[in-house]
Each structure stands twice: as structure tokens, then as C-alpha cells.
Design a protein around this motif. Structure first.
Motif, short mmCIF file in Angstrom:
data_model
loop_
_atom_site.label_atom_id
_atom_site.label_comp_id
_atom_site.label_asym_id
_atom_site.label_seq_id
_atom_site.Cartn_x
_atom_site.Cartn_y
_atom_site.Cartn_z
N UNK A 343 0.87 -1.27 0.18
CA UNK A 343 -0.03 0.04 -0.05
C UNK A 343 0.74 1.19 -0.16
N UNK A 344 2.02 1.40 0.71
CA UNK A 344 2.91 2.37 0.63
C UNK A 344 3.54 2.50 -0.68
N UNK A 345 3.79 1.48 -1.40
CA UNK A 345 4.27 1.74 -2.78
C UNK A 345 3.43 2.22 -3.54
N UNK A 346 2.17 1.78 -3.29
CA UNK A 346 1.02 2.46 -4.44
C UNK A 346 0.88 3.92 -4.02
N UNK A 347 0.77 4.21 -2.82
CA UNK A 347 0.76 5.66 -2.46
C UNK A 347 1.75 6.54 -2.82
N UNK A 348 3.13 5.94 -2.79
CA UNK A 348 4.15 6.68 -3.17
C UNK A 348 4.13 6.94 -4.79
N UNK A 349 3.30 6.18 -5.52
CA UNK A 349 2.96 6.61 -7.04
C UNK A 349 1.86 7.56 -7.00
N UNK A 350 0.76 7.59 -6.02
CA UNK A 350 -0.23 8.25 -6.31
C UNK A 350 0.26 9.90 -5.92
N UNK A 351 0.90 9.88 -4.78
CA UNK A 351 1.29 11.31 -4.35
C UNK A 351 2.00 12.07 -5.19
N UNK A 352 2.99 11.54 -6.20
CA UNK A 352 3.72 12.58 -6.97
C UNK A 352 2.68 12.85 -8.22
N UNK A 479 0.54 2.21 -9.79
CA UNK A 479 -0.21 3.39 -9.26
C UNK A 479 -0.47 4.58 -10.22
N UNK A 480 0.77 4.92 -11.11
CA UNK A 480 0.43 5.87 -12.18
C UNK A 480 -0.37 5.40 -13.34
N UNK A 481 -0.28 4.25 -13.54
CA UNK A 481 -1.37 3.86 -14.47
C UNK A 481 -2.78 3.80 -14.07
N UNK A 482 -3.19 3.78 -12.81
CA UNK A 482 -4.39 4.03 -12.27
C UNK A 482 -4.71 5.38 -12.11
N UNK A 496 -10.59 11.27 -2.00
CA UNK A 496 -10.98 10.04 -1.15
C UNK A 496 -10.19 8.88 -1.32
N UNK A 497 -9.72 8.62 -2.75
CA UNK A 497 -9.00 7.38 -2.94
C UNK A 497 -7.72 7.74 -2.34
N UNK A 498 -7.08 9.01 -2.68
CA UNK A 498 -5.73 9.32 -1.97
C UNK A 498 -5.67 9.01 -0.27
N UNK A 499 -6.70 9.41 0.22
CA UNK A 499 -6.85 9.39 1.68
C UNK A 499 -7.08 8.10 2.17
N UNK A 502 -3.65 6.30 1.63
CA UNK A 502 -2.80 6.81 2.90
C UNK A 502 -2.92 6.19 3.99
N UNK A 503 -4.37 6.03 4.35
CA UNK A 503 -4.56 5.49 5.90
C UNK A 503 -4.17 4.07 5.84
N UNK A 504 -4.35 3.24 4.72
CA UNK A 504 -4.24 1.76 4.61
C UNK A 504 -2.80 1.72 4.60
N UNK A 505 -1.94 2.49 3.89
CA UNK A 505 -0.45 2.39 3.81
C UNK A 505 0.02 2.60 5.26
N UNK A 506 -0.29 3.69 6.02
CA UNK A 506 0.32 3.80 7.30
C UNK A 506 -0.01 2.60 8.30
N UNK A 507 -1.44 2.21 8.23
CA UNK A 507 -1.69 1.16 9.21
C UNK A 507 -0.96 -0.16 8.80
#
Length: 593
Positions: A343-352, A479-482, A496-499, A502-507
Motif C-alpha cells: 500500500x505504501x508503494x502504491x501511495x508513493x506513486x499516487x502522491x507524486x 499506481x501511475x497507470x491507475x 478520497x482514493x488518496x486518503x 494513505x490510511x491503509x498504507x500507514x496502518x
């Protein structure tokens, strides 16, 4: 008569049997005085100087790889941004290209860049093992330069194939970069603690986590350079393209909503953004400068970056079998640490992507105009570059602190953006955009440095690092493809998807740290032993000096000599090892007779 320049060997001097230093000459001269060690030679001092040069070489490698990655990504982003803005303008398309279908070419080009990396998990480890880490970096940077060169002649058969090739090179480039920086940290530890290495067994590994301080420093250096690429990418925009743009009153005339109330990307944005069309000569000059910078990045990687592995280590890494190399990234799914970090890998692509499209376009350009896009991305870049140094806090704080701090900062910013809709064509709130972009850059820096450092600490084995960084950057590419598929969603859905991610990645990450603290042992796939082809002198000796660390750990008991007196020399017979001459002739010794 002048004396000869060099005295004749063995001849007595003019004054007798001894020279000026009192050493007898001729056949009575002692051999040690002639071929012995240099009298003032200090072995410890020479060893210290040797390893100091090695450490400086490692630092040179890190700086060269960081500068090469920065220039490569800066040229790529700058060219792509300028190209999309020019191709968006209706007048530019009609005057320059007529009915060639430039929007369709751009959509196919973006599809090639965003879709092709999905298949990267199948070929990236094979390419890295085949070419080697350094040469994979050089090849990928060369493909980025190829993409730049195709913009001299913008046609379907130049832009689309080069975009597909670029998409294929994205994951190999950043996987090899992450592997390279981690290997440099390990080599710097070896060169800094060479005395401890001498006291250990030749194949004994250093203590686990010993290279972590150097890895933190090197990752902070690398990402400080890398995040500057976003600022470098804005130089063509600031010094060239901004002089041709309309102001916000023209481009935002039909824009009704921004920020959290917006839908898609810049709905209602004017189709003409250029006041005057840039001359073709000026465009060629700008593209030539970008091409020169891309070529400079290639030279930096080629000339200044040293090898990540010794030649025998490269042979061992390839000799595990290409089928095993292909399968091992999938087998690492057994490791619960990687599963918790996905989940953190995916969020890393989302946030950039959200920084470049959500904040910069949905909140920035939509409200303050296209002419301020470059300055928003410069604020993000400078904030991220300066905050990369905060990764050094891991030297004193617990390991989860930087990652959780970056996630917490992004959580606050995402919640704030969820309730903020800036008014179009109003500039008095522009300072909020710059602050938000800079703070988002701070969170991005903590995210990137924290993840790369964490992977380098959890997976120290040189046989696994390329697989691990391939998995990390492949999930980023997914994540970039999504994001590419969901570009037309409303801004609230994107937030909402980003949020949730992010919560799933941290947990999930905190759950992984809890398991490690409880002592749960991860299940890692076994790396096969290298199977060398005996076709030369390298692997003929019984005591194999090219044996890898994994072979020493797993095969020490198997290859230990039996107790008791050693048997005599083996008689010549069917089991004699063929000599190198027999191998060169292609025979197998007595077995063929």
C-alpha cells in the motif's frame, strides 16, 4: 672525461668497493638491499590512503548517479510539459501540423508512457542481471535521450515508438538507481571498516544494519538532487514558453469551479493559450539544449559511475539461472514485509502524480493561470529537495518516525484540500497554493527517502536488492497507470482514493513494524547457488575464490573436508579433473577415451 650517467652494474666505484651510502658494490652486494622493500614504506599509512581513495570513489559514484538522474528526469519532464502545452493550443496545431491528428498522437504517446511499465516486472530483473546495474542505468538514460531526440521531427512513427521505449525503461532505470545507491552504502561501510573486515573470515558478512547510517546519508543526497529535477524541468517554461502565453483572464474565462469542486482536468479551459506562435528556430534551440543536457547525463553515468559489483559478483548473480531470475520477484510475495509495504508503494506513486496534476493543475492553474504553473512546481521541488535532508533524522529517531511523519503531513494537507475550492481568476490566495505545494514536497521527500532506506535496511543481501527495488517501482508504475485511467474523475473522488490509500498504507506499515518487533521471522525465497559453466581457468580450483556470500553460508557444511587424515593424491583415472588444455580442446579428459 665526464662520469657516466648510470654506473655500470657490478663495477666498483672510482674510490673503492663501496658507494656513498656504504653499501658494497659488485658481486658482494647484499640481495635485500637491491630488491627489498622500500626503507621508508609504512604499510598502515598506505593502506589508510588506499581505502580513503576508495571511499572518495564511492562518494563520486553517488554524486554522479544523483546528478545523472536529476538531469535525465528534468529534461524528460520539461520537454513533456512544453510539448503538451504547445500541442494543446488549437492555433499551433492547425498552423504547424494541419490535419495530422496531433491530439490522437499525444494520447497514444501518453498511453505508451503509462501503460507499458505494467509489463516491467517480467523483464526488469532479467535486464539488470544481464547488463549489470551500471550499464542498465546507462541504457535507460540513453532511451530517455532517444525520446528527446524524436521531438525534432514530431510524427506518429517517431513519438509513439519512442514513448513505448521510454515506458519500458522507467522501471529498470529507477530499480537500478535504488539498487546502486544501496550498494554504494554497503561498499562505503566495507572501505570504512576494512580493519574489522581483515579480522573476520573472508566470506563472513558484516553485522546486520551496519551500513544503515551510510544508506541514510546517501539516500538523502540522492533525493535532494532528484527532487531538484522538478525545478530544472521548469526552466524552459520560465525562460521561453511563458513569453508566449495568454494571461489568466483569457485562459480561465470559461472556468467555473476549481479545487474540490472541479471535475476532470481543467474543465472549461480555453483552447487557445498562446498569444503568438514560437518560431521553429527557437524551438529547435530549446530542444537542442535539452538534448545536450540528456547527453551530459549519459556521460555522467558512463564516465563517473563505477561498477556496483565486482566482476566475480556479477558472474555469480547471473549464474543462478535465467528462469530463477524471472521467477524470484514473484516468489518474494511470500515475505510479509513486502506485502505490508505494497500500500505504501502504491501511495508513493499516487502522491507524486497528485502533486503534478491535482495541486498544480486542479488547484493552481485552474485558479491563478497557466503562467504560474512553473512557479508552483518550483515551490514543490525546493520544498522536497530541502526536506530530503530530514531523512537523516533516522540516525537518531526510531525507524518509523520519518515515514509516519510524512504520511501525517500528507493526511492533514489532503483533509484541508478536501474542503477548499479556490475561486478562478483570483490571486489573493496564491500564497496558500505555494505553501501547500512546498509542504506536499516535504511529505514526498520523507516518503521517498524513508521507503528507499527501509528497503535497503530490510534487504541487505546483494542477491535480492534488484528484485526488491523492481517490485517497489513496479507498484509505483501500477499506481501511475491507475491515475492515468482515473484522470477524468471528480476531484473529491481523487482525494478520497488518496486518503483511503494513505490510511491503509500507514496502518499496514505499522503492522509490519509490530510483527518485526515481536520477532516474527519473514519467509524469504531461497536464492539458488550459482551454477558456473566450467569453460576456462576461473572455476577450476578446488578452493573457489569466486564463491558468493550465499554459497559460503549455505554450502559450508556440505563442502567441509571430512575429519581424519587426508587421503593421498588421487590416482590418474576416470575421475581425474580435466586440465585447462583438455578443456580448451573440448574434451573431458579420460572420460572420452
Amino acid at each position: 672525461m665526464e662520469p657516466p650517467l648510470y654506473p655500470v652494474a657490478g663495477a666498483a666505484g672510482p674510490q673503492g668497493e663501496e658507494d656513498r651510502l656504504g653499501v658494497p658494490d659488485g658481486p658482494e652486494a647484499p640481495l635485500d638491499e637491491l630488491v627489498g622493500a622500500y626503507p621508508n614504506y609504512n604499510e598502515e599509512e598506505e593502506e589508510r590512503r588506499y581505502y580513503r581513495r576508495k571511499r572518495l570513489g564511492v562518494l563520486k559514484n553517488v554524486l554522479a548517479a544523483s546528478a545523472g538522474g536529476t538531469l535525465t528526469y528534468g529534461v524528460y519532464l520539461g520537454l513533456l510539459q512544453m510539448q503538451l502545452i504547445l500541442h494543446y493550443d488549437e492555433t499551433y496545431r492547425e498552423v504547424k501540423y494541419g490535419d495530422m491528428g496531433l491530439p490522437d498522437i499525444d494520447s497514444k504517446m501518453l498511453m505508451g508512457i503509462n501503460v507499458t511499465p505494467i509489463a516491467a516486472l517480467l523483464y526488469t530483473p532479467v535486464l539488470i542481471r544481464f547488463f549489470g546495474t551500471k550499464w542498465m542505468m546507462f541504457l535507460a538514460v540513453g532511451i530517455y535521450a532517444l525520446f528527446v531526440s524524436t521531438n525534432y521531427w514530431e510524427r506518429y512513427y517517431t513519438l509513439v515508438p519512442s514513448a513505448v521505449a521510454l515506458g519500458m525503461a522507467i522501471v529498470p532505470l529507477w530499480a537500478s538507481m535504488g539498487n546502486y545507491i544501496t550498494r554504494m552504502a554497503q561498499k562505503y561501510y566495507e572501505y570504512s571498516h576494512y580493519k574489522e573486515q581483515d579480522e573476520q573470515r573472508p566470506q563472513q558478512r558484516p553485522p546486520r544494519g551496519s551500513h544503515a547510517p551510510y544508506l541514510l546519508v546517501f539516500q538523502a543526497i540522492f533525493y535532494s538532487f532528484f527532487h531538484l529535477s522538478f525545478a530544472c524541468a521548469q526552466l524552459p517554461m520560465i525562460y521561453f514558453l511563458n513569453h508566449y502565453l495568454y494571461d489568466l483572464n483569457h485562459t480561465l474565462f470559461n472556468v467555473q469551479s476549481c479545487g474540490t469542486n472541479s471535475h476532470g482536468i481543467l474543465t472549461g479551459f480555453n483552447k487557445t493559450v498562446l498569444r503568438t506562435l514560437p518560431r521553429s528556430r527557437n524551438l529547435i534551440v530549446v530542444e537542442s539544449v535539452l538534448m545536450a543536457v540528456a547527453f551530459l547525463a549519459m556521460l555522467l553515468v558512463l564516465g563517473l559511475c563505477g561498477a556496483a559489483y565486482r566482476p566475480t559478483e556479477e558472474i555469480d548473480l547471473r549464474s543462478v539461472g535465467w528462469g530463477n531470475i524471472f521467477q524470484l520477484p514473484f516468489k518474494h510475495v511470500r515475505d510479509f514485509r513486502l506485502r505490508h509495504l505494497v500500500p505504501f508503494f502504491i501511495y508513493s506513486g499516487f502522491e507524486v502524480l497528485f502533486a503534478c496534476t491535482g495541486i498544480a493543475l486542479g488547484y493552481g492553474v485552474c485558479s491563478v493561470g497557466l503562467e504560474r504553473l512553473a512557479y508552483l512546481l518550483v515551490a514543490y521541488s525546493l520544498g522536497a529537495s530541502a526536506a530530503s535532508v530530514l531523512g537523516l533524522l533516522g540516525l537518531w529517531l526510531p525507524r518509523p518516525v520519518p515515514l509516519v511523519a510524512g504520511a501525517g503531513l500528507h493526511l492533514l494537507l489532503t483533509l484541508s484540500l478536501f474542503f477548499w475550492a479556490p475561486v478562478p481568476r483570483v490571486l489573493h490566495h496564491s500564497w496558500i497554493l505555494y505553501v501547500a505545494a512546498a509542504l506536499w514536497g516535504v511529505g514526498s521527500a520523507l516518503n521517498k527517502t524513508g521507503l528507499s532506506t527501509l528497503l535497503g535496511i530490510l534487504y541487505e543481501d546483494k542477491e535480492r536488492q534488484d528484485f526488491i527495488f523492481t517490485i517497489y517501482h513496479w507498484w509505483q508504475a501500477v499506481a501511475i497507470f491507475i491515475v492515468y485511467l482515473g484522470s477524468s474523475l471528480p476531484m473529491k473522488a481523487k482525494l478520497m482514493v488518496l486518503l483511503v490509500t494513505l490510511v491503509a498504507a500507514a496502518a499496514s506499515y505499522l503492522r509490519m513494524e509490530q510483527k518485526l518487533w515481536r520477532g516474527v521471522v519473514p519467509r524469504q525465497p531461497r536464492i539458488p547457488r550459482p551454477q558456473h559453466k566450467v569453460r576456462g581457468y576461473r572455476y577450476l580450483e578446488e578452493d573457489n575464490s569466486d564463491e558468493s556470500d550465499a554459497e559460503d553460508e549455505h554450502g559450508a557444511e556440505e563442502e567441509a573436508p571430512p575429519a581424519g587424515p587426508r587421503p593421498g593424491p588421487e590416482p590418474a583415472g576416470l575421475h581425474r579433473r580435466p586440465c585447462p588444455y583438455e578443456q580448451a580442446l573440448g574434451g573431458d579428459g579420460p572420460e572420452e577415451q
